[in-house]
Motif scaffolding. Structure first.
Motif, PDB file in Angstrom:
ATOM      1  N   ARG A 233     -24.937  33.991  20.290  1.00 13.64           N
ATOM      2  CA  ARG A 233     -24.736  34.496  21.645  1.00 13.64           C
ATOM      3  C   ARG A 233     -24.181  35.912  21.670  1.00 13.64           C
ATOM      4  NH1 ARG A 233     -21.368  30.250  24.974  1.00 13.64           N
ATOM      5  NH2 ARG A 233     -21.688  31.867  26.535  1.00 13.64           N
ATOM      6  N   GLY A 234     -23.804  36.453  20.501  1.00  7.05           N
ATOM      7  CA  GLY A 234     -23.355  37.835  20.448  1.00  7.05           C
ATOM      8  C   GLY A 234     -21.858  38.025  20.522  1.00  7.05           C
ATOM      9  N   TYR A 235     -21.084  37.022  20.116  1.00 11.97           N
ATOM     10  CA  TYR A 235     -19.635  37.163  20.143  1.00 11.97           C
ATOM     11  C   TYR A 235     -19.155  38.220  19.148  1.00 11.97           C
ATOM     12  CZ  TYR A 235     -19.032  33.104  23.135  1.00 11.97           C
ATOM     13  OH  TYR A 235     -19.066  32.244  24.194  1.00 11.97           O
ATOM     14  N   CYS A 287     -21.927  42.208  12.314  1.00 12.09           N
ATOM     15  CA  CYS A 287     -22.565  41.546  13.462  1.00 12.09           C
ATOM     16  C   CYS A 287     -22.435  40.028  13.350  1.00 12.09           C
ATOM     17  CB  CYS A 287     -24.033  41.938  13.556  1.00 12.09           C
ATOM     18  SG  CYS A 287     -25.038  41.406  12.158  1.00 12.09           S
ATOM     19  N   LYS A 339     -18.171  45.126  21.813  1.00 16.97           N
ATOM     20  CA  LYS A 339     -18.998  44.263  22.657  1.00 16.97           C
ATOM     21  C   LYS A 339     -20.203  45.026  23.199  1.00 16.97           C
ATOM     22  CE  LYS A 339     -16.931  41.259  25.214  1.00 16.97           C
ATOM     23  NZ  LYS A 339     -16.142  40.614  26.302  1.00 16.97           N
ATOM     24  N   GLU A 340     -19.997  46.254  23.663  1.00 13.09           N
ATOM     25  CA  GLU A 340     -21.105  47.061  24.167  1.00 13.09           C
ATOM     26  C   GLU A 340     -22.074  47.419  23.042  1.00 13.09           C
ATOM     27  OE1 GLU A 340     -21.779  47.740  27.376  1.00 13.09           O
ATOM     28  OE2 GLU A 340     -20.152  46.327  27.681  1.00 13.09           O
ATOM     29  N   LYS A 343     -24.278  44.450  22.347  1.00 15.69           N
ATOM     30  CA  LYS A 343     -25.303  44.304  23.389  1.00 15.69           C
ATOM     31  C   LYS A 343     -26.449  45.276  23.139  1.00 15.69           C
ATOM     32  CE  LYS A 343     -23.769  44.031  27.664  1.00 15.69           C
ATOM     33  NZ  LYS A 343     -22.901  44.307  28.837  1.00 15.69           N
ATOM     34  N   ARG A 345     -27.301  46.318  20.188  1.00 16.42           N
ATOM     35  CA  ARG A 345     -28.013  45.739  19.040  1.00 16.42           C
ATOM     36  C   ARG A 345     -29.026  44.702  19.497  1.00 16.42           C
ATOM     37  NH1 ARG A 345     -27.443  41.079  16.161  1.00 16.42           N
ATOM     38  NH2 ARG A 345     -28.148  41.148  13.982  1.00 16.42           N
ATOM     39  N   ARG A 346     -28.617  43.796  20.392  1.00 20.80           N
ATOM     40  CA  ARG A 346     -29.534  42.767  20.884  1.00 20.80           C
ATOM     41  C   ARG A 346     -30.732  43.394  21.598  1.00 20.80           C
ATOM     42  NH1 ARG A 346     -27.662  37.416  21.096  1.00 20.80           N
ATOM     43  NH2 ARG A 346     -29.216  36.962  22.697  1.00 20.80           N
ATOM     44  N   GLU A 347     -30.466  44.421  22.394  1.00 20.15           N
ATOM     45  CA  GLU A 347     -31.550  45.073  23.111  1.00 20.15           C
ATOM     46  C   GLU A 347     -32.549  45.680  22.141  1.00 20.15           C
ATOM     47  OE1 GLU A 347     -32.148  48.831  26.202  1.00 20.15           O
ATOM     48  OE2 GLU A 347     -30.190  47.859  26.025  1.00 20.15           O
TER      49      GLU A 347
END
Length: 353
Positions: A233-235, A287, A339-340, A343, A345-347
């Protein structure tokens, strides 16, 4: 009063609310396989078993008994609102007045299957591949949309002996859009328990899937670790910045970093050839997400990037540099704005992987 009760995928998964609703019922209506599953809980009640495909008959019968003053239970496997009896009863109820209906939720097949597989769910879509009531064109449209949006996809009713085309068409769509290495969880239930396997999208064999199977197709981020299917989930995993990484990003922010392949580096190429060395030190470290190839050195509890080549690809660097300046203004932002950064990275994984 009609109570539409979800009894879950197995008797052991019934909720307390479902048990209490059954206790209040005088008449229990359901598919024969489901009433037999909980027969010992129905002692002293009138049991009406109907065959598969007689859903409208069950709904009419439930309303008829309810209008005569009986407390009626209509049972569904899983959750009655997910391809169960709740929809049909509310639809039929529309032509009557003074019919009270209560829906008692149950454990769905997708939740049950996900628990057995590990933790594969994040944002997800549930699609039935049964084309008995739904045109194949509609099923294909939904599969395309869910696949393109990178949802985890759970498939119900995937295949029967005579109904094979929907799964075949769904897999054609998925294999055009998704990476063939995407993990797919297969959960096949029977009276003897559940068979659980994880294969890749490219390896999935259609003939091994039947009506008792639930399929869970992972997304861009889903990985397999220790036999479990996981979608992160990207914690944020807190970690202090290494002095060499600090020095690297001081130079990078000053516009003095290397761009593209750094062939003058004594370690080049440290991952693969050719490689883009713009981010020699990853701005997302650690990550903690194996979906791009990183992994934990478990005996040392250290995150290793030695198998991650994603950060060194030209399209990855281009994506990151498109937004990194708006996030990272000083070296401390590697920790303060983690955190930003994750996000971002996920994008970029979605757009490049």
């Amino acid at each position: 009063m009609i109570r539409i009760i979800g009894i879950g995928p197995r008797r052991e998964d019934m909720t307390l609310r479902a048990l209490k609703a059954l206790e209040k019922s005088d008449v229990v209506i359901g598919y024969g396989g489901y009433t037999r599953q909980i027969k010992d809980l129905l002692e002293g009640k009138e049991i009406i078993s109907k065959g598969m495909g007689q859903e409208v008959d069950r709904a009419e019968l439930a309303i008829d008994y309810s209008k005569k003053g009986y407390h009626v239970a209509v049972i569904s496997s899983g959750d009655p609102g997910v391809y169960g009896m709740a929809n049909v009863i509310h639809q039929v109820r529309g032509k009557y007045s003074d019919v009270d209906v209560e829906v008692i939720p149950g454990v769905t097949a997708v939740n049950y299957s996900a628990a057995l597989l590990g933790a594969p769910l994040h944002d997800f879509a549930v699609i039935s591949l049964s084309d008995i009531l739904t045109p194949l064109s509609e099923i294909k449209r939904k599969v395309r949309a869910a696949a393109a949006a990178d949802f985890i996809i759970a498939f119900y009713n995937p295949r029967s002996k005579r109904r094979t085309k929907p799964l075949n068409e769904a897999l054609k769509i998925l294999r055009r859009i998704r990476n063939l290495q995407t993990p797919v969880g297969i959960v096949k239930t029977s009276d003897n328990g559940s068979e659980v396997r994880i294969v890749s999208l490219g390896e999935l064999i259609e003939e091994e899937v039947d009506m008792n199977t639930t399929l869970l197709v992972g997304n861009t981020f889903t990985y397999v670790d220790d036999g479990k299917m996981v979608t992160p989930r990207g914690y944020v995993l807190l970690h202090s910045t290494h002095p060499l990484a600090e020095e690297f990003y001081q130079n990078y922010l000053a516009g003095e970093g290397s761009k593209g392949p750094n062939r003058g580096c004594e370690y080049y190429p440290c991952h693969q050839h050719p490689q883009n060395c713009t981010f020699c030190y990853c701005p997302f470290y650690p990550c903690g997400d194996p979906s791009t190839g990183g992994h934990w050195i478990k005996e040392k509890k250290v995150w290793s990037c030695d198998q991650c080549t994603w950060i060194h690809q030209d399209n990855t660097v281009q994506c990151i540099e498109g937004k990194l300046p708006s996030i990272m203004e000083k070296v401390e932002d590697l920790e303060d704005k983690k955190k930003e950064l994750l996000k971002l990275r996920r994008e970029c994984i979605y757009h490049t992987k």
